[in-house]
Design a protein around this motif. Structure first.
Motif: not given
Length: 219
Positions: A48-77
């Motif tokens: 488990l790796r925990v990454e803090v991203v304060r603004d989820l609309t910041d595309e540049d901040a999201l790229v590093p937490v997605l690099a090398g991943r196989d899939a994404v789950v969004s439980a946002l709401g």
């Protein structure tokens, strides 16, 4: 697919925490994206790796937490209809997530929506379809509008997405015995546990039948 590498958004919510726990139990490597790590409530784990991203609309901040991943789950709401009205969460975040996925080369995503965003079930009867659902949709219209924007973003994207649409969520254990309808809602579906929604999100990632489809689930 025991070594799937997964990024989870909305990891501190009721469904998100279950996704993290169940994915770790399945042997996955999990990156949990959070605003406040203290709210994760999942024990430290070597995968488990925990990454803090304060603004989820910041595309540049999201790229590093997605690099090398196989899939994404969004439980946002949104936590409430008022929050969805004042500051829509899910649609704007997913727009940025999808753009970041494209940049990071990740093509599979499962996201939680809600049953009222989907179609009515003709067999549910007149009271459910003409009274109960319209009242619910009106009371929570901003919340559902936010989820509908998210679904539209997914449909317009090039990723292999799956949307899971549950009815009312309960804090009950995972059963694995829930009902599932691909492309529709579950007849008479009133409730489901958050743990079973997490199960459905994770199961869809390896089920080609759910790619680019919305899936209704209910107990």
């Amino acid at each position: 697919m025991g070594s799937m590498r997964l990024t989870v958004f909305g990891a501190t919510g009721g469904v998100g925490r279950e996704v993290v726990r169940q994915a770790l139990d399945a042997g996955y490597e999990v990156t949990a994206v959070v605003r406040d790590p203290a709210r994760l409530g999942v024990a430290d784990h070597e995968r488990l790796r925990v990454e803090v991203v304060r603004d989820l609309t910041d595309e540049d901040a999201l790229v590093p937490v997605l690099a090398g991943r196989d899939a994404v789950v969004s439980a946002l709401g949104a936590a409430s209809n008022k929050q969805a009205r004042l500051s829509p969460v899910t649609g704007p975040a997913l727009r940025a997530v999808l753009a970041a996925m494209e940049r990071a080369g990740v093509s599979r995503l499962a996201a939680v929506s809600a049953a009222p965003v989907g179609p009515d079930v003709p067999s549910d009867g007149v009271v459910a379809r003409k009274v109960f659902l319209p009242l619910l949709r009106r009371a929570l219209r901003d919340l559902y509008a936010d989820l509908a924007v998210m679904e539209a973003e997914l449909r317009a994207s090039g990723v292999q997405w799956t949307v899971i649409r549950p009815p009312r969520l309960l804090n009950r254990p995972r059963t694995g015995g829930y009902r599932r309808v691909i492309g529709g809602n579950v007849p008479g579906g009133r409730v489901i546990s958050r743990a079973d929604v997490a199960d459905a999100l994770l199961a869809s990632l390896t089920d080609p039948a759910t790619a680019r489809r919305a899936v209704g689930v209910a107990a």
